[in-house]
Design an enzyme around this catalytic site. Sequence first.
Site, PDB file in Angstrom:
ATOM      1  N   LYS A 249       0.817  -1.218   0.000  1.00 27.28           N
ATOM      2  CA  LYS A 249       0.000   0.000   0.000  1.00 27.28           C
ATOM      3  C   LYS A 249       0.858   1.278   0.000  1.00 27.28           C
ATOM      4  CE  LYS A 249      -2.254  -1.105   3.773  1.00 27.28           C
ATOM      5  NZ  LYS A 249      -1.762  -2.449   4.121  1.00 27.28           N
TER       6      LYS A 249
ATOM      7  N   ARG B  79     -10.188   0.086   7.851  1.00 32.35           N
ATOM      8  CA  ARG B  79      -9.671  -1.254   8.150  1.00 32.35           C
ATOM      9  C   ARG B  79     -10.776  -2.159   8.697  1.00 32.35           C
ATOM     10  NH1 ARG B  79      -3.986  -0.053   8.026  1.00 32.35           N
ATOM     11  NH2 ARG B  79      -2.716  -1.451   9.183  1.00 32.35           N
TER      12      ARG B  79
ATOM     13  N   ARG C 189      -0.590  -9.094  12.890  1.00 36.94           N
ATOM     14  CA  ARG C 189      -1.205  -8.102  11.988  1.00 36.94           C
ATOM     15  C   ARG C 189      -1.902  -8.804  10.819  1.00 36.94           C
ATOM     16  NH1 ARG C 189       3.814  -4.908  10.635  1.00 36.94           N
ATOM     17  NH2 ARG C 189       2.510  -3.601   9.334  1.00 36.94           N
TER      18      ARG C 189
ATOM     19  N   ARG D  59      11.386  -5.000   4.875  1.00 38.10           N
ATOM     20  CA  ARG D  59      11.068  -3.580   4.651  1.00 38.10           C
ATOM     21  C   ARG D  59      11.981  -2.665   5.456  1.00 38.10           C
ATOM     22  NH1 ARG D  59       5.028  -1.414   5.138  1.00 38.10           N
ATOM     23  NH2 ARG D  59       5.107  -2.017   7.328  1.00 38.10           N
TER      24      ARG D  59
ATOM     25  N   ARG E  82      10.696  -0.898  11.048  1.00 36.80           N
ATOM     26  CA  ARG E  82       9.618  -0.577  11.983  1.00 36.80           C
ATOM     27  C   ARG E  82       9.543  -1.618  13.099  1.00 36.80           C
ATOM     28  NH1 ARG E  82       4.262   0.700   8.561  1.00 36.80           N
ATOM     29  NH2 ARG E  82       3.373  -0.605  10.193  1.00 36.80           N
TER      30      ARG E  82
HETATM   31  P1  AMP Z   1       0.179   0.498   8.820  1.00 35.67           P
HETATM   32  O1  AMP Z   1       1.272   1.516   8.719  1.00 35.67           O
HETATM   33  O2  AMP Z   1      -0.975   0.786   7.893  1.00 35.67           O
HETATM   34  O3  AMP Z   1       0.680  -0.919   8.712  1.00 35.67           O
HETATM   35  O4  AMP Z   1      -0.423   0.645  10.300  1.00 35.67           O
HETATM   36  C1  AMP Z   1       0.378   0.419  11.445  1.00 35.67           C
HETATM   37  C2  AMP Z   1      -0.490   0.209  12.665  1.00 35.67           C
HETATM   38  O5  AMP Z   1      -1.299   1.374  12.889  1.00 35.67           O
HETATM   39  C3  AMP Z   1      -1.507  -0.922  12.538  1.00 35.67           C
HETATM   40  O6  AMP Z   1      -0.944  -2.179  12.873  1.00 35.67           O
HETATM   41  C4  AMP Z   1      -2.566  -0.478  13.547  1.00 35.67           C
HETATM   42  O7  AMP Z   1      -2.134  -0.699  14.869  1.00 35.67           O
HETATM   43  C5  AMP Z   1      -2.595   1.029  13.321  1.00 35.67           C
HETATM   44  N1  AMP Z   1      -3.557   1.420  12.242  1.00 35.67           N
HETATM   45  C6  AMP Z   1      -3.272   2.000  11.042  1.00 35.67           C
HETATM   46  N2  AMP Z   1      -4.390   2.238  10.332  1.00 35.67           N
HETATM   47  C7  AMP Z   1      -5.425   1.799  11.096  1.00 35.67           C
HETATM   48  C8  AMP Z   1      -6.829   1.740  10.911  1.00 35.67           C
HETATM   49  N3  AMP Z   1      -7.431   2.195   9.791  1.00 35.67           N
HETATM   50  N4  AMP Z   1      -7.574   1.198  11.907  1.00 35.67           N
HETATM   51  C9  AMP Z   1      -7.012   0.756  13.058  1.00 35.67           C
HETATM   52  N5  AMP Z   1      -5.697   0.764  13.287  1.00 35.67           N
HETATM   53  C10 AMP Z   1      -4.889   1.278  12.324  1.00 35.67           C
END
Ligand code: AMP
Length: 219
Positions: free
Chosen positions: A16, A91, A174, A130, A163
Amino acid sequence: MNVSAIALLGVPGAGKGTIAAGIKEKSSFVHVSTGDLLRDAVKGRTEVGLQAEAFMKRGDLVPDNVILDIVMERIARDTGERKYMFDGFPRTLAQAEMLKTQFDARGAVLFRVFLLEVSSEVALERLSGRRICKKCGANFHVVNIPPKKDGVCDVCGGELYQRADDQESTILNRLKIFHEQSAGLFSYYEEQGVLVRVDSSRNWKTVVDEILGMIAPSA
Ligand code: AMP
């Protein structure tokens, strides 16, 4: 409010962030990543950041109302006609429904939702390799998208890091959460006729071009 949006959905590791960056470069979409907004909030020790930190560390989802608040707050910062590209949002079905309520009230429209599809094996391999720039947030991969110089960002020269939630045990949580909590979204958007499934196991540039081709009139 003259607002429209697309969304990029997909399992962590579907690409993404990389694909959003490619689309942003070639279009006028404003990139809104809830993950980036949350990481900034954690770094800045804001109230939202303090609420979100523990969920993120475990790889769990941050509560829906917190997410909606940060997205609507981000949108409220801009004025005039604009197009957003949501990355990693919505999400959950509840987030999608709350977004629809907010958008309907403002005459805004989410006109395309792209589901980036990859196998769990590919996602795991991408996440564990990553690397991200500390300074500008650019994404790299030790094998697939290596930086020219080890540990250094090609874009701004910043330092690359891994990360904390890209460790294998957190990654597995996740992926599990995505399958449990995001699955309901796909039929919701399918019923609305806005869902497009995209094979994201291909080279990211191919995926970017394919998506741009589908949003071209508005890009
Ligand atoms: P990402 O960078 O999209 O992988 O998001 C990292 C972390 O942020 C996720 O594992 C969640 O803990 C939180 N997060 C990001 N976007 C959302 C969302 N739309 N809803 C809930 N938690 C989110």
